[in-house]
Design an enzyme around this catalytic site. Sequence first.
Site, PDB file in Angstrom:
ATOM      1  CB  SER A  61     -21.238  40.056   6.859  1.00  0.00           C
ATOM      2  OG  SER A  61     -22.141  39.137   6.280  1.00  0.00           O
TER       3      SER A  61
HETATM    4  N1  SAH Z   1     -20.595  35.029   5.155  1.00  0.00           N
HETATM    5  C1  SAH Z   1     -20.488  35.457   3.780  1.00  0.00           C
HETATM    6  C2  SAH Z   1     -21.632  36.350   3.457  1.00  0.00           C
HETATM    7  C3  SAH Z   1     -22.243  36.052   2.141  1.00  0.00           C
HETATM    8  S1  SAH Z   1     -23.743  36.916   1.747  1.00  0.00           S
HETATM    9  C4  SAH Z   1     -19.123  36.094   3.569  1.00  0.00           C
HETATM   10  O1  SAH Z   1     -18.358  36.193   4.540  1.00  0.00           O
HETATM   11  O2  SAH Z   1     -18.775  36.454   2.442  1.00  0.00           O
HETATM   12  C5  SAH Z   1     -24.917  35.618   1.857  1.00  0.00           C
HETATM   13  C6  SAH Z   1     -24.760  34.477   0.912  1.00  0.00           C
HETATM   14  O3  SAH Z   1     -25.878  33.606   1.094  1.00  0.00           O
HETATM   15  C7  SAH Z   1     -24.744  34.832  -0.573  1.00  0.00           C
HETATM   16  O4  SAH Z   1     -23.566  34.402  -1.146  1.00  0.00           O
HETATM   17  C8  SAH Z   1     -25.971  34.096  -1.141  1.00  0.00           C
HETATM   18  O5  SAH Z   1     -25.760  33.598  -2.449  1.00  0.00           O
HETATM   19  C9  SAH Z   1     -26.125  32.967  -0.141  1.00  0.00           C
HETATM   20  N2  SAH Z   1     -27.456  32.336  -0.111  1.00  0.00           N
HETATM   21  C10 SAH Z   1     -28.680  32.895  -0.263  1.00  0.00           C
HETATM   22  N3  SAH Z   1     -29.638  31.958  -0.162  1.00  0.00           N
HETATM   23  C11 SAH Z   1     -29.007  30.763   0.048  1.00  0.00           C
HETATM   24  C12 SAH Z   1     -29.453  29.419   0.233  1.00  0.00           C
HETATM   25  N4  SAH Z   1     -30.751  29.087   0.223  1.00  0.00           N
HETATM   26  N5  SAH Z   1     -28.521  28.469   0.440  1.00  0.00           N
HETATM   27  C13 SAH Z   1     -27.201  28.760   0.461  1.00  0.00           C
HETATM   28  N6  SAH Z   1     -26.719  30.006   0.277  1.00  0.00           N
HETATM   29  C14 SAH Z   1     -27.612  31.001   0.088  1.00  0.00           C
END
Ligand code: SAH
Length: 219
Positions: A61
């Site tokens: 993000s």
């Molecule tokens: N805060 C993270 C942002 C990652 S983007 C950072 O700093 O990099 C959001 C993430 O949520 C992705 O990696 C995706 O795979 C994950 N995601 C999506 N659905 C999910 C679920 N049901 N449970 C756990 N993770 C999930």
Amino acid sequence: MDYTKQRNKMVEHQIKARGINDERLLDAFRKVERHLFIPGNPDQFAYADGPLSIGEGQTISQPYIVALMLDMLNIKPEDIVLEIGTGSGYQTAIIAEIAREVYSVERISSLAKNAKELLDKLGYSNIKIQQDDGTTGWKPENESEKDITFDAIVVSAAAPYVPEGLLAQLKDGGRLVLPCGNRYVQDLICVKKENGKIIKENFGGCQFVPLIGEQGWKK
Ligand code: SAH
């Protein structure tokens, strides 16, 4: 590349300038080396004012969005925090700097594995990562986690509605922040649990990758 200078600039121009003043939170952003969390280590973009690809169709993000969500949660040093969507592990590290413990769930195994390896290498001992569907909350891994609840919960992927499983793991007096809406645009929602009652506040438009799972989007 002077990363310290870039991080300080990021904090001043992207985070403080937009109204976030919690010094404990700002210090965490000054400290955590964001460039280490971006695959390929792209020097010129690591501290840019936007999201970046981390592979598997997912993104890290925008720094301001991470700051805004964590500011809304008002995390205290003694808090235990649940994060859904570990991704690169960047936000996990920021939370680890300001909370007692972080429990983080990531659906995609390669991302969970990479984040765990990096966070271990950086020496964090207050982070637990689970590879699973986080929409139903943290799956207890031992007897002491059986009825675990959290002071704060942050969801980093866009949900169609507030997952019941997460509300159930929110302590009374706790807060949950998540992007909620359709697959393309969402609102940032802060949910508070007070004396068992659920109070929701809307903080306006945002855009996240979808939360996929039992209490999220189906693929
Ligand atoms: N805060 C993270 C942002 C990652 S983007 C950072 O700093 O990099 C959001 C993430 O949520 C992705 O990696 C995706 O795979 C994950 N995601 C999506 N659905 C999910 C679920 N049901 N449970 C756990 N993770 C999930």
